[in-house]
Design an enzyme around this catalytic site. Structure first.
Site, PDB file in Angstrom:
ATOM      1  N   LYS A 223      15.619  60.903  52.479  1.00 42.00           N
ATOM      2  CA  LYS A 223      15.828  61.870  51.391  1.00 42.00           C
ATOM      3  C   LYS A 223      15.277  63.244  51.789  1.00 42.00           C
ATOM      4  O   LYS A 223      15.956  64.254  51.657  1.00 42.00           O
ATOM      5  CB  LYS A 223      15.129  61.392  50.101  1.00 42.00           C
ATOM      6  CG  LYS A 223      15.589  60.024  49.607  1.00 42.00           C
ATOM      7  CD  LYS A 223      14.885  59.593  48.327  1.00 42.00           C
ATOM      8  CE  LYS A 223      13.401  59.372  48.478  1.00 42.00           C
ATOM      9  NZ  LYS A 223      13.009  58.180  49.262  1.00 42.00           N
TER      10      LYS A 223
ATOM     11  N   ARG B 168      11.531  58.394  39.708  1.00 42.21           N
ATOM     12  CA  ARG B 168      11.128  57.210  40.466  1.00 42.21           C
ATOM     13  C   ARG B 168      11.115  55.953  39.597  1.00 42.21           C
ATOM     14  O   ARG B 168      10.885  54.862  40.097  1.00 42.21           O
ATOM     15  CB  ARG B 168       9.722  57.490  40.944  1.00 42.21           C
ATOM     16  CG  ARG B 168       9.232  57.161  42.337  1.00 42.21           C
ATOM     17  CD  ARG B 168      10.019  57.626  43.480  1.00 42.21           C
ATOM     18  NE  ARG B 168       9.357  57.355  44.744  1.00 42.21           N
ATOM     19  CZ  ARG B 168       9.342  58.188  45.770  1.00 42.21           C
ATOM     20  NH1 ARG B 168       9.933  59.347  45.701  1.00 42.21           N
ATOM     21  NH2 ARG B 168       8.757  57.848  46.889  1.00 42.21           N
TER      22      ARG B 168
ATOM     23  N   ARG C 150       7.349  57.000  61.800  1.00 45.01           N
ATOM     24  CA  ARG C 150       6.960  58.312  61.257  1.00 45.01           C
ATOM     25  C   ARG C 150       5.435  58.455  61.301  1.00 45.01           C
ATOM     26  O   ARG C 150       4.915  59.497  61.663  1.00 45.01           O
ATOM     27  CB  ARG C 150       7.480  58.456  59.815  1.00 45.01           C
ATOM     28  CG  ARG C 150       7.126  59.788  59.183  1.00 45.01           C
ATOM     29  CD  ARG C 150       7.791  59.983  57.832  1.00 45.01           C
ATOM     30  NE  ARG C 150       7.279  59.042  56.838  1.00 45.01           N
ATOM     31  CZ  ARG C 150       7.688  58.992  55.589  1.00 45.01           C
ATOM     32  NH1 ARG C 150       8.639  59.810  55.173  1.00 45.01           N
ATOM     33  NH2 ARG C 150       7.190  58.122  54.741  1.00 45.01           N
TER      34      ARG C 150
ATOM     35  N   ARG D 223       2.942  58.535  58.870  1.00 46.83           N
ATOM     36  CA  ARG D 223       2.128  59.272  57.903  1.00 46.83           C
ATOM     37  C   ARG D 223       0.987  58.366  57.449  1.00 46.83           C
ATOM     38  O   ARG D 223       1.030  57.154  57.693  1.00 46.83           O
ATOM     39  CB  ARG D 223       3.046  59.615  56.718  1.00 46.83           C
ATOM     40  CG  ARG D 223       2.791  60.930  56.065  1.00 46.83           C
ATOM     41  CD  ARG D 223       3.941  61.310  55.160  1.00 46.83           C
ATOM     42  NE  ARG D 223       4.191  60.342  54.105  1.00 46.83           N
ATOM     43  CZ  ARG D 223       5.283  60.346  53.342  1.00 46.83           C
ATOM     44  NH1 ARG D 223       6.218  61.256  53.522  1.00 46.83           N
ATOM     45  NH2 ARG D 223       5.442  59.444  52.402  1.00 46.83           N
TER      46      ARG D 223
ATOM     47  N   ARG E  29       5.535  49.674  48.993  1.00 43.42           N
ATOM     48  CA  ARG E  29       6.368  50.756  48.443  1.00 43.42           C
ATOM     49  C   ARG E  29       7.817  50.295  48.277  1.00 43.42           C
ATOM     50  O   ARG E  29       8.496  50.678  47.323  1.00 43.42           O
ATOM     51  CB  ARG E  29       6.274  51.998  49.343  1.00 43.42           C
ATOM     52  CG  ARG E  29       4.950  52.720  49.149  1.00 43.42           C
ATOM     53  CD  ARG E  29       4.612  53.655  50.279  1.00 43.42           C
ATOM     54  NE  ARG E  29       5.655  54.608  50.570  1.00 43.42           N
ATOM     55  CZ  ARG E  29       5.803  55.215  51.755  1.00 43.42           C
ATOM     56  NH1 ARG E  29       4.982  54.941  52.747  1.00 43.42           N
ATOM     57  NH2 ARG E  29       6.751  56.074  51.920  1.00 43.42           N
TER      58      ARG E  29
HETATM   59  P1  B4P Z   1      12.182  60.837  55.202  1.00 41.04           P
HETATM   60  O1  B4P Z   1      13.260  61.873  55.116  1.00 41.04           O
HETATM   61  O2  B4P Z   1      10.777  61.336  55.302  1.00 41.04           O
HETATM   62  O3  B4P Z   1      12.284  59.763  54.038  1.00 41.04           O
HETATM   63  P2  B4P Z   1      12.019  59.851  52.478  1.00 41.04           P
HETATM   64  O4  B4P Z   1      13.112  59.019  51.894  1.00 41.04           O
HETATM   65  O5  B4P Z   1      11.927  61.273  51.997  1.00 41.04           O
HETATM   66  O6  B4P Z   1      10.544  59.192  52.398  1.00 41.04           O
HETATM   67  P3  B4P Z   1       9.542  58.698  51.258  1.00 41.04           P
HETATM   68  O7  B4P Z   1      10.304  58.097  50.112  1.00 41.04           O
HETATM   69  O8  B4P Z   1       8.564  57.822  51.983  1.00 41.04           O
HETATM   70  O9  B4P Z   1       8.697  59.925  50.772  1.00 41.04           O
HETATM   71  P4  B4P Z   1       8.196  60.602  49.428  1.00 41.04           P
HETATM   72  O10 B4P Z   1       7.516  61.809  49.918  1.00 41.04           O
HETATM   73  O11 B4P Z   1       9.307  60.769  48.429  1.00 41.04           O
HETATM   74  O12 B4P Z   1      12.553  59.937  56.471  1.00 41.04           O
HETATM   75  C1  B4P Z   1      11.703  58.877  56.876  1.00 41.04           C
HETATM   76  C2  B4P Z   1      11.654  58.795  58.401  1.00 41.04           C
HETATM   77  O13 B4P Z   1      12.939  58.441  58.916  1.00 41.04           O
HETATM   78  C3  B4P Z   1      11.295  60.121  59.096  1.00 41.04           C
HETATM   79  O14 B4P Z   1      10.444  59.849  60.175  1.00 41.04           O
HETATM   80  C4  B4P Z   1      12.627  60.683  59.545  1.00 41.04           C
HETATM   81  O15 B4P Z   1      12.515  61.481  60.713  1.00 41.04           O
HETATM   82  C5  B4P Z   1      13.404  59.402  59.864  1.00 41.04           C
HETATM   83  N1  B4P Z   1      14.843  59.555  59.641  1.00 41.04           N
HETATM   84  C6  B4P Z   1      15.464  60.257  58.643  1.00 41.04           C
HETATM   85  N2  B4P Z   1      16.800  60.157  58.743  1.00 41.04           N
HETATM   86  C7  B4P Z   1      17.042  59.333  59.837  1.00 41.04           C
HETATM   87  C8  B4P Z   1      18.229  58.827  60.469  1.00 41.04           C
HETATM   88  N3  B4P Z   1      19.468  59.132  60.008  1.00 41.04           N
HETATM   89  N4  B4P Z   1      18.082  58.004  61.535  1.00 41.04           N
HETATM   90  C9  B4P Z   1      16.861  57.679  62.018  1.00 41.04           C
HETATM   91  N5  B4P Z   1      15.689  58.134  61.475  1.00 41.04           N
HETATM   92  C10 B4P Z   1      15.790  58.953  60.392  1.00 41.04           C
HETATM   93  O16 B4P Z   1       7.134  59.610  48.709  1.00 41.04           O
HETATM   94  C11 B4P Z   1       5.811  59.371  49.178  1.00 41.04           C
HETATM   95  C12 B4P Z   1       4.870  58.888  48.046  1.00 41.04           C
HETATM   96  O17 B4P Z   1       4.689  59.951  47.046  1.00 41.04           O
HETATM   97  C13 B4P Z   1       5.349  57.709  47.203  1.00 41.04           C
HETATM   98  O18 B4P Z   1       5.042  56.456  47.790  1.00 41.04           O
HETATM   99  C14 B4P Z   1       4.568  57.923  45.868  1.00 41.04           C
HETATM  100  O19 B4P Z   1       3.236  57.451  45.952  1.00 41.04           O
HETATM  101  C15 B4P Z   1       4.515  59.424  45.719  1.00 41.04           C
HETATM  102  N6  B4P Z   1       5.563  59.961  44.847  1.00 41.04           N
HETATM  103  C16 B4P Z   1       6.598  60.764  45.243  1.00 41.04           C
HETATM  104  N7  B4P Z   1       7.399  61.069  44.195  1.00 41.04           N
HETATM  105  C17 B4P Z   1       6.864  60.433  43.107  1.00 41.04           C
HETATM  106  C18 B4P Z   1       7.259  60.322  41.735  1.00 41.04           C
HETATM  107  N8  B4P Z   1       8.356  60.931  41.264  1.00 41.04           N
HETATM  108  N9  B4P Z   1       6.491  59.567  40.892  1.00 41.04           N
HETATM  109  C19 B4P Z   1       5.387  58.956  41.330  1.00 41.04           C
HETATM  110  N10 B4P Z   1       4.973  58.998  42.621  1.00 41.04           N
HETATM  111  C20 B4P Z   1       5.699  59.722  43.509  1.00 41.04           C
END
Ligand code: B4P
Length: 192
Positions: free
Chosen positions: A15, A88, A127, A129, A140
């Site tokens: 995302k 979420r 990744r 983190r 998660r």
């Molecule tokens: P990302 O792009 O980082 O994935 P994401 O879906 O945004 O991640 P996530 O859901 O963990 O993060 P968020 O910050 O929302 O890609 C992941 C990895 O894959 C990267 O290393 C990237 O390079 C790689 N990648 C991407 N595309 C690729 C492809 N096509 N092929 C291969 N590799 C690829 O959430 C983090 C935390 O924040 C949650 O657990 C929660 O605690 C909190 N949080 C966030 N929003 C919240 C909300 N609304 N309510 C409550 N808590 C919340």
């Protein structure tokens, strides 16, 4: 062109990666609740310390806190936007409906990125983190299935849900997303 979009999908679906590209290409505001929460942690405030403990456990932060962050940002902004990682759960989805009605900024698309679980785990572990160790990642994913996935039905019922295959290179997925958004209404192909 669609301008007000929520981007849904499991942790690691890409995302954040895709929203960054799309926001730059189309001049949209990219609002990632995860990034905003991590910025609060980095600022070292007492709120940030509480948020860090929640993120490190893999739990969701409180609905009221996340809504306050989103409300503040959207109410200052006039143009189009991408909401990344929000809503979420069903409470947040209902809060967002009320907020957008207040702001007179109706949602145009809910875009769902689809990626199989083992690929998600592999991406997140590489990744690296602080909340990306295997036990926390699995937790998660469970929270996603229990709390986040059900909100797809909320958007499907309103004809807003479009699904995109998130497997493939970043560029391939970006092209699919652009194609999907450029069709003004969900086509048979993109309906979930
Ligand atoms: P990302 O792009 O980082 O994935 P994401 O879906 O945004 O991640 P996530 O859901 O963990 O993060 P968020 O910050 O929302 O890609 C992941 C990895 O894959 C990267 O290393 C990237 O390079 C790689 N990648 C991407 N595309 C690729 C492809 N096509 N092929 C291969 N590799 C690829 O959430 C983090 C935390 O924040 C949650 O657990 C929660 O605690 C909190 N949080 C966030 N929003 C919240 C909300 N609304 N309510 C409550 N808590 C919340």
């Amino acid at each position: 062109m669609s301008k007000r979009v929520v981007v849904l999908g499991p942790p690691g679906a890409g995302k954040g990666t895709q929203c960054m590209l799309l926001a730059a290409a189309r001049g949209l505001l990219h609002l990632s609740t995860g990034d905003l929460l991590r910025a609060e942690v980095a600022a070292g405030s007492s709120l940030g310390q509480q948020v860090k403990a929640v993120l490190d456990r893999g739990d969701l932060v409180s609905d009221d806190l996340v809504l306050a962050i989103v409300r503040h940002r959207l109410s200052l902004h006039q143009g189009g936007w991408l909401l990344d990682g929000f809503p979420r759960n069903s409470t947040q989805a209902a809060m967002l409906d009320d907020l957008l009605a207040d702001l007179k900024q109706p949602l145009q698309v809910a875009l769902q990125l689809q990626v199989p679980e083992e690929e998600l785990v592999a991406r997140l572990l590489s990744r690296g983190r602080s909340d990306d160790n295997e036990a926390v990642v699995r937790k998660r994913l469970q929270i996603y299935v229990r709390q986040t996935e059900p909100i797809n039905a909320h958007y499907q019922g309103r004809g807003l849900l479009q699904c995109v295959d998130g497997l493939g290179s970043v560029e391939e997925v970006a092209t699919r997303i652009c194609n999907s958004l450029d069709e003004c209404a969900p086509s048979e192909e993109t309906m979930c």
